[in-house]
Design a protein around this motif. Structure first.
Motif, PDB file in Angstrom:
ATOM      1  N   ILE A  38       0.873  -1.174   0.000  1.00  0.00           N
ATOM      2  CA  ILE A  38       0.000   0.000   0.000  1.00  0.00           C
ATOM      3  C   ILE A  38       0.909   1.221   0.000  1.00  0.00           C
ATOM      4  CG2 ILE A  38      -1.841   1.240   1.194  1.00  0.00           C
ATOM      5  CD1 ILE A  38      -2.636  -1.344   2.543  1.00  0.00           C
ATOM      6  N   VAL A  39       0.827   2.023  -1.059  1.00  0.00           N
ATOM      7  CA  VAL A  39       1.734   3.157  -1.210  1.00  0.00           C
ATOM      8  C   VAL A  39       0.946   4.460  -1.276  1.00  0.00           C
ATOM      9  CG1 VAL A  39       3.450   1.747  -2.399  1.00  0.00           C
ATOM     10  CG2 VAL A  39       1.774   3.023  -3.738  1.00  0.00           C
ATOM     11  N   GLY A  40       1.659   5.543  -1.017  1.00  0.00           N
ATOM     12  CA  GLY A  40       1.047   6.867  -1.062  1.00  0.00           C
ATOM     13  C   GLY A  40       1.816   7.824  -0.175  1.00  0.00           C
ATOM     14  N   GLU A  41       1.561   9.107  -0.339  1.00  0.00           N
ATOM     15  CA  GLU A  41       2.232  10.110   0.476  1.00  0.00           C
ATOM     16  C   GLU A  41       1.780  10.022   1.931  1.00  0.00           C
ATOM     17  OE1 GLU A  41       2.410  14.160  -1.745  1.00  0.00           O
ATOM     18  OE2 GLU A  41       0.788  13.032  -2.680  1.00  0.00           O
ATOM     19  N   SER A  42       2.525  10.688   2.802  1.00  0.00           N
ATOM     20  CA  SER A  42       2.094  10.807   4.195  1.00  0.00           C
ATOM     21  C   SER A  42       0.748  11.528   4.232  1.00  0.00           C
ATOM     22  CB  SER A  42       3.128  11.606   5.002  1.00  0.00           C
ATOM     23  OG  SER A  42       4.362  10.928   5.035  1.00  0.00           O
ATOM     24  N   GLY A  43      -0.165  11.028   5.048  1.00  0.00           N
ATOM     25  CA  GLY A  43      -1.500  11.616   5.116  1.00  0.00           C
ATOM     26  C   GLY A  43      -2.500  10.950   4.205  1.00  0.00           C
ATOM     27  N   SER A  44      -2.098   9.842   3.555  1.00  0.00           N
ATOM     28  CA  SER A  44      -3.009   9.140   2.648  1.00  0.00           C
ATOM     29  C   SER A  44      -3.911   8.135   3.356  1.00  0.00           C
ATOM     30  CB  SER A  44      -2.208   8.427   1.548  1.00  0.00           C
ATOM     31  OG  SER A  44      -1.526   9.355   0.739  1.00  0.00           O
ATOM     32  N   GLY A  45      -3.688   7.911   4.638  1.00  0.00           N
ATOM     33  CA  GLY A  45      -4.542   7.002   5.390  1.00  0.00           C
ATOM     34  C   GLY A  45      -4.102   5.551   5.357  1.00  0.00           C
ATOM     35  N   LYS A  46      -2.864   5.297   4.940  1.00  0.00           N
ATOM     36  CA  LYS A  46      -2.383   3.918   4.828  1.00  0.00           C
ATOM     37  C   LYS A  46      -2.345   3.224   6.191  1.00  0.00           C
ATOM     38  CE  LYS A  46       1.621   5.143   3.167  1.00  0.00           C
ATOM     39  NZ  LYS A  46       1.491   6.601   3.340  1.00  0.00           N
ATOM     40  N   SER A  47      -1.678   3.867   7.144  1.00  0.00           N
ATOM     41  CA  SER A  47      -1.541   3.270   8.474  1.00  0.00           C
ATOM     42  C   SER A  47      -2.870   3.206   9.198  1.00  0.00           C
ATOM     43  CB  SER A  47      -0.529   4.071   9.306  1.00  0.00           C
ATOM     44  OG  SER A  47       0.748   4.048   8.714  1.00  0.00           O
ATOM     45  N   VAL A  48      -3.697   4.237   9.040  1.00  0.00           N
ATOM     46  CA  VAL A  48      -4.994   4.274   9.722  1.00  0.00           C
ATOM     47  C   VAL A  48      -5.870   3.099   9.290  1.00  0.00           C
ATOM     48  CG1 VAL A  48      -7.133   5.598  10.016  1.00  0.00           C
ATOM     49  CG2 VAL A  48      -4.941   6.765  10.067  1.00  0.00           C
ATOM     50  N   ALA A  49      -5.854   2.777   8.003  1.00  0.00           N
ATOM     51  CA  ALA A  49      -6.660   1.661   7.500  1.00  0.00           C
ATOM     52  C   ALA A  49      -6.246   0.349   8.149  1.00  0.00           C
ATOM     53  CB  ALA A  49      -6.527   1.569   5.983  1.00  0.00           C
ATOM     54  N   ILE A 269       5.087  16.715  -7.697  1.00  0.00           N
ATOM     55  CA  ILE A 269       3.639  16.907  -7.728  1.00  0.00           C
ATOM     56  C   ILE A 269       3.327  18.171  -6.945  1.00  0.00           C
ATOM     57  CG2 ILE A 269       1.402  15.862  -7.260  1.00  0.00           C
ATOM     58  CD1 ILE A 269       2.795  13.160  -7.091  1.00  0.00           C
ATOM     59  N   PRO A 270       2.767  19.197  -7.566  1.00  0.00           N
ATOM     60  CA  PRO A 270       2.493  20.438  -6.832  1.00  0.00           C
ATOM     61  C   PRO A 270       1.420  20.233  -5.770  1.00  0.00           C
ATOM     62  CG  PRO A 270       1.460  20.484  -9.001  1.00  0.00           C
ATOM     63  CD  PRO A 270       2.324  19.254  -8.966  1.00  0.00           C
ATOM     64  N   GLY A 271       1.467  21.077  -4.728  1.00  0.00           N
ATOM     65  CA  GLY A 271       0.439  21.019  -3.695  1.00  0.00           C
ATOM     66  C   GLY A 271       0.683  19.908  -2.682  1.00  0.00           C
ATOM     67  N   VAL A 272      -0.333  19.678  -1.847  1.00  0.00           N
ATOM     68  CA  VAL A 272      -0.240  18.678  -0.787  1.00  0.00           C
ATOM     69  C   VAL A 272      -1.510  17.839  -0.755  1.00  0.00           C
ATOM     70  CG1 VAL A 272       1.289  20.075   0.667  1.00  0.00           C
ATOM     71  CG2 VAL A 272      -1.190  20.301   0.918  1.00  0.00           C
ATOM     72  N   VAL A 273      -1.460  16.715  -0.036  1.00  0.00           N
ATOM     73  CA  VAL A 273      -2.647  15.878   0.144  1.00  0.00           C
ATOM     74  C   VAL A 273      -3.694  16.682   0.911  1.00  0.00           C
ATOM     75  CG1 VAL A 273      -3.528  13.751   1.161  1.00  0.00           C
ATOM     76  CG2 VAL A 273      -1.242  13.798   0.182  1.00  0.00           C
ATOM     77  N   PRO A 280     -11.375  19.062  -1.977  1.00  0.00           N
ATOM     78  CA  PRO A 280     -12.105  19.603  -3.133  1.00  0.00           C
ATOM     79  C   PRO A 280     -13.443  18.901  -3.335  1.00  0.00           C
ATOM     80  CG  PRO A 280     -10.308  18.220  -3.853  1.00  0.00           C
ATOM     81  CD  PRO A 280     -10.165  18.350  -2.373  1.00  0.00           C
ATOM     82  N   LYS A 281     -14.285  19.504  -4.155  1.00  0.00           N
ATOM     83  CA  LYS A 281     -15.651  19.002  -4.345  1.00  0.00           C
ATOM     84  C   LYS A 281     -15.689  17.738  -5.190  1.00  0.00           C
ATOM     85  CE  LYS A 281     -19.195  22.032  -4.604  1.00  0.00           C
ATOM     86  NZ  LYS A 281     -20.117  23.027  -5.245  1.00  0.00           N
ATOM     87  N   GLY A 282     -14.964  17.696  -6.273  1.00  0.00           N
ATOM     88  CA  GLY A 282     -15.012  16.540  -7.175  1.00  0.00           C
ATOM     89  C   GLY A 282     -13.943  15.520  -6.869  1.00  0.00           C
ATOM     90  N   CYS A 283     -13.051  15.287  -7.817  1.00  0.00           N
ATOM     91  CA  CYS A 283     -11.924  14.363  -7.612  1.00  0.00           C
ATOM     92  C   CYS A 283     -10.955  14.977  -6.614  1.00  0.00           C
ATOM     93  CB  CYS A 283     -11.226  14.101  -8.950  1.00  0.00           C
ATOM     94  SG  CYS A 283      -9.702  13.139  -8.794  1.00  0.00           S
ATOM     95  N   LEU A 284     -10.536  14.201  -5.628  1.00  0.00           N
ATOM     96  CA  LEU A 284      -9.650  14.732  -4.587  1.00  0.00           C
ATOM     97  C   LEU A 284      -8.272  15.103  -5.130  1.00  0.00           C
ATOM     98  CD1 LEU A 284     -10.472  12.395  -1.550  1.00  0.00           C
ATOM     99  CD2 LEU A 284     -11.376  14.667  -2.078  1.00  0.00           C
ATOM    100  N   PHE A 285      -7.887  14.517  -6.256  1.00  0.00           N
ATOM    101  CA  PHE A 285      -6.576  14.811  -6.825  1.00  0.00           C
ATOM    102  C   PHE A 285      -6.620  15.962  -7.823  1.00  0.00           C
ATOM    103  CE2 PHE A 285      -2.976  13.663  -9.786  1.00  0.00           C
ATOM    104  CZ  PHE A 285      -1.959  13.951  -8.880  1.00  0.00           C
ATOM    105  N   SER A 286      -7.816  16.458  -8.143  1.00  0.00           N
ATOM    106  CA  SER A 286      -7.967  17.455  -9.207  1.00  0.00           C
ATOM    107  C   SER A 286      -7.134  18.727  -9.021  1.00  0.00           C
ATOM    108  CB  SER A 286      -9.453  17.817  -9.398  1.00  0.00           C
ATOM    109  OG  SER A 286      -9.994  18.360  -8.217  1.00  0.00           O
ATOM    110  N   PRO A 287      -6.947  19.275  -7.786  1.00  0.00           N
ATOM    111  CA  PRO A 287      -6.136  20.500  -7.666  1.00  0.00           C
ATOM    112  C   PRO A 287      -4.672  20.287  -8.043  1.00  0.00           C
ATOM    113  CG  PRO A 287      -7.508  20.173  -5.712  1.00  0.00           C
ATOM    114  CD  PRO A 287      -7.548  18.904  -6.493  1.00  0.00           C
ATOM    115  N   ARG A 288      -4.211  19.027  -8.051  1.00  0.00           N
ATOM    116  CA  ARG A 288      -2.805  18.751  -8.318  1.00  0.00           C
ATOM    117  C   ARG A 288      -2.594  18.041  -9.661  1.00  0.00           C
ATOM    118  NH1 ARG A 288      -0.656  15.564  -3.194  1.00  0.00           N
ATOM    119  NH2 ARG A 288       1.354  16.402  -3.896  1.00  0.00           N
ATOM    120  N   CYS A 289      -3.687  17.771 -10.370  1.00  0.00           N
ATOM    121  CA  CYS A 289      -3.628  16.952 -11.570  1.00  0.00           C
ATOM    122  C   CYS A 289      -3.420  17.809 -12.822  1.00  0.00           C
ATOM    123  CB  CYS A 289      -4.910  16.134 -11.707  1.00  0.00           C
ATOM    124  SG  CYS A 289      -4.929  15.040 -13.139  1.00  0.00           S
ATOM    125  N   ALA A 290      -2.502  17.384 -13.668  1.00  0.00           N
ATOM    126  CA  ALA A 290      -2.206  18.115 -14.906  1.00  0.00           C
ATOM    127  C   ALA A 290      -3.296  17.948 -15.947  1.00  0.00           C
ATOM    128  CB  ALA A 290      -0.865  17.644 -15.483  1.00  0.00           C
TER     129      ALA A 290
END
Length: 329
Positions: A38-49, A269-273, A280-290
């Protein structure tokens, strides 16, 4: 039947500013003799799950799921008595910080023997013999002497090996390793990973490896779940994921690997998790997506089919380009 089955797992925390959903409708499964990363940046909820699976979250956490089963046992409705029999024996976890996970007030031998006494009912002589065997198994020299050592007398690598020995002491069916190589030098990292993989193959246990290191994933895992802001962004076999990622987030993660860099400046990747107050309202990755469009910014995406990595994206990538040739608007 899968060893671990999770369907639509959500974990929400009550805070002074409202409710924060750290894990959002996560679904995955682990088979026996399977290595899932299970991969992802810090704050992605990996450990919490995975802490939700272990039942180790604080009372402020609200855990819901359509299914949270281990080996046919419903973990959501497990009473305290049954949980004590399962957790630590059939499901074990290696925690992220070995120096803080080991109790500084007790010797290594005492902490190893405690699990053997509680779960396997061994007497003192049996516990000592098994503890020495475990320390030998994880590559600790002079194990008889180490039994009387306190955690502060061990290096970080040694402490991590002790944690692994404790986790595998009762021959678990499922082992969860949360960033097992964090804060270790490169040589020790390789040794720890080799140890985990060899133990997994010898005992046929399921292994869940939580990490943010894509290099670790490439060398150890069979399948990968990419997690972002508590959601599963994508899931694929390792080779397919590295060959053709379908979610823009996965593609961006892989592009940031030094070995894939095409220039002297590494892509980022610009921005943060997003957190509690900036989701954001729609896709959670949209503010950082090209590739984000107005649709991405306003409507939650649906999950794509298996051939597209179950990507949670309006326009999954095919051959490195978004489907339907959508461009930034």
């Amino acid at each position: 039947m899968a060893l671990l089955e999770i369907e639509n797992l959500s974990v929400a925390f009550a805070t002074s500013g409202g409710t924060f959903r750290a894990v959002d409708k996560l679904s995955l499964s682990v088979q026996s003799n399977d290595i899932l990363a299970i991969v992802g940046e810090s704050g992605s909820g990996k450990s919490v799950a995975m802490m939700a699976v272990m039942g180790l979250l604080p009372w402020t956490a609200k855990v819901t799921a359509d299914k949270l089963n281990f080996n046919g046992i419903d973990l959501l409705n497990l009473n305290a008595r049954m949980r004590k029999k399962v957790i630590g024996k059939d499901i074990a976890m290696i925690f992220q910080e070995p120096m803080s996970s080991l109790n500084p007030c007790f010797t290594v031998g005492f902490q190893l023997a405690e699990a053997l006494r509680v779960h396997l009912g061994m007497n003192r002589a049996e516990r000592r013999k098994r503890s020495i065997e475990l320390l030998e198994l994880v590559g600790i020299p002079a194990p008889e002497k180490r039994l009387s050592a306190f955690p502060h007398q061990l290096s970080g690598g040694m402490s991590q090996r002790v944690m692994i020995a404790m986790a595998i002491s009762c021959n678990p069916k499922l082992l969860i390793a949360d960033e097992p190589t964090t804060a270790l030098d490169v040589t020790i990292q390789a040794q720890i990973l080799d140890l985990l993989v060899s133990l997994q193959s010898e005992t046929d246990m399921g292994l869940v490896l939580i990490t943010h290191d894509m290099g670790v994933v490439a060398e150890t895992a069979d399948r990968v779940v990419v997690q972002y802001a508590g959601q599963k962004a994508e899931e694929q076999p390792v080779k397919k994921l590295f060959a053709e990622p379908h979610h823009p987030y996965t593609s961006a993660l892989l592009a940031a690997l030094p070995e894939r860099a095409t220039s002297q400046i590494l892509p980022s990747i610009p921005g943060v998790v997003p957190g509690q107050f900036d989701r954001p309202k729609g896709c959670l990755f949209s503010p950082r997506c090209a590739y984000a469009t107005d649709l991405c910014r306003t409507v939650e995406p649906k999950r794509a089919e298996a051939a597209l990595g179950h990507a949670l994206c309006h326009y999954p990538l095919v051959d490195g380009e978004p489907t339907k040739n959508q461009k930034v608007s």
